[in-house]
Write a protein that holds these residues in place. Structure first.
Motif, short mmCIF file in Angstrom:
data_model
loop_
_atom_site.label_atom_id
_atom_site.label_comp_id
_atom_site.label_asym_id
_atom_site.label_seq_id
_atom_site.Cartn_x
_atom_site.Cartn_y
_atom_site.Cartn_z
N GLU A 1 0.82 -1.21 0.00
CA GLU A 1 0.00 0.00 0.00
C GLU A 1 0.86 1.26 0.00
N LEU A 2 1.94 1.27 0.78
CA LEU A 2 2.83 2.43 0.80
C LEU A 2 3.52 2.62 -0.55
N ILE A 3 3.94 1.52 -1.15
CA ILE A 3 4.60 1.60 -2.45
C ILE A 3 3.64 2.12 -3.51
N GLU A 4 2.39 1.63 -3.49
CA GLU A 4 1.39 2.08 -4.46
C GLU A 4 1.09 3.57 -4.29
N ALA A 5 0.95 4.01 -3.04
CA ALA A 5 0.67 5.43 -2.78
C ALA A 5 1.82 6.30 -3.25
N LYS A 6 3.03 5.83 -3.01
CA LYS A 6 4.20 6.60 -3.43
C LYS A 6 4.29 6.68 -4.96
N LEU A 7 3.97 5.58 -5.63
CA LEU A 7 3.98 5.59 -7.10
C LEU A 7 2.97 6.59 -7.66
N LEU A 8 1.82 6.68 -7.02
CA LEU A 8 0.83 7.67 -7.43
C LEU A 8 1.40 9.08 -7.33
N ASN B 1 5.19 14.27 -1.73
CA ASN B 1 4.69 15.64 -1.78
C ASN B 1 4.27 15.97 -3.21
N TYR B 2 3.59 17.08 -3.38
CA TYR B 2 3.22 17.49 -4.73
C TYR B 2 3.93 18.79 -5.07
N THR B 3 4.36 18.88 -6.32
CA THR B 3 5.06 20.08 -6.79
C THR B 3 4.34 20.72 -7.98
N ILE B 4 3.27 20.07 -8.44
CA ILE B 4 2.49 20.64 -9.54
C ILE B 4 1.48 21.65 -9.00
N TYR C 1 1.93 13.65 -9.41
CA TYR C 1 1.99 14.88 -8.60
C TYR C 1 3.39 15.46 -8.43
N GLY C 2 4.37 14.95 -9.19
CA GLY C 2 5.70 15.54 -9.15
C GLY C 2 6.42 15.36 -7.84
N ASN C 3 6.23 14.24 -7.16
CA ASN C 3 6.87 13.98 -5.88
C ASN C 3 8.39 14.12 -5.97
N LYS C 4 8.98 14.92 -5.09
CA LYS C 4 10.44 15.12 -5.13
C LYS C 4 11.18 14.04 -4.35
N TYR C 5 10.45 13.15 -3.65
CA TYR C 5 11.08 12.07 -2.89
C TYR C 5 11.01 10.75 -3.65
N THR C 6 11.05 10.80 -4.98
CA THR C 6 10.82 9.61 -5.81
C THR C 6 11.81 8.49 -5.53
N HIS C 7 13.05 8.83 -5.25
CA HIS C 7 14.13 7.84 -5.17
C HIS C 7 14.20 7.13 -3.83
N ILE C 8 13.45 7.59 -2.83
CA ILE C 8 13.57 7.04 -1.48
C ILE C 8 12.47 6.02 -1.24
N PRO C 9 12.82 4.73 -1.07
CA PRO C 9 11.78 3.73 -0.77
C PRO C 9 11.21 3.96 0.62
#
Length: 218
Positions: free
Chosen positions: A23-30, A160-163, A35-43
């Motif tokens: 669930e956490l992985i799916e939410a992060k992928l969304l 987070n969102y950056t858009i 939404y331009g998440n700047k924490y993309t690389h951190i599992p």
């Protein structure tokens, strides 16, 4: 407080637990894709400590960590409700549990023996400018990191969102729908992950890994 003995360094020893929770992985992928998440690389991970660390002590630090991990068992933690931090526009969940605090204290004290008065270069510059409060300054001098003990907080960044023009209520509902099975529930932690890396880059995505391993708890 005397900061004259502190020495700048750009290498840290970081210890956490990787959270392989669907669930956490799916939410992060969304958050990454839409939404331009700047924490993309951190599992998703549960951080215990970050210690500035000199190369001469790498092997001893790794040896002590591995010996410590051998004695540990899987443990449960409680995941909070979904929370939102307005300043940085990010969603997160908090974690709680006695073993989180215990691992934080034990690993911080264990690795700090080898720190040899080193501190991250960027933190030393901030210290000289007086950017930290009294307790954070004390922790930086004594442990090389401000977010220890009384300043230690456990949360997992969902993203987070950056858009622009984000419908915050709609986004929160989408995340809650994904995370519903784990919110306000207990999950098992079955690993401890160690990594030694450079920490000088302005972007965390540019960090260079020197050593890394994940150990299962039995």
């Amino acid at each position: 407080m005397d900061i004259s003995k502190l020495k700048p360094i750009n290498t840290v020893f970081s210890v956490d637990s990787i959270l392989e929770i669907d669930e956490l992985i799916e939410a992060k992928l969304l958050m990454n894709k839409e939404y331009g998440n700047k924490y993309t690389h951190i599992p998703p991970h549960l951080a215990y400590t970050i210690i500035p660390f000199p190369e001469k002590n790498f092997e001893q630090g790794k040896k002590d960590l591995i010996e410590y991990i051998k004695k540990q068992k899987p443990f449960n933690v409680h995941i909070s409700d979904l929370e939102y931090e307005e300043k940085e526009n990010f969603f997160y969940v908090s974690l709680s549990g006695d073993m989180i605090t215990q691992h934080h204290k034990n690993i911080t004290n264990m690795l700090n023996k080898y720190r040899d008065n080193y501190i991250r270069e960027k933190d030393l510059e901030k210290l000289k400018l007086g950017s930290f409060d009294e307790i954070s300054t004390k922790y930086l001098i004594d442990y090389g990191y401000a977010r220890v003990f009384d300043n230690y907080r456990t949360h997992i960044t969902v993203g987070n969102y950056t858009i622009e023009n984000v419908d915050l209520k709609k986004l929160e509902k989408r995340l809650r729908d994904i995370l519903k099975p784990i919110l306000n529930k207990e999950v098992e932690i079955d690993n401890i992950h160690g990594v030694i890396l450079t920490d000088s880059a302005s972007s965390q995505a540019d960090m260079k890994v020197i050593w890394e391993d994940t150990f299962k708890l039995n």
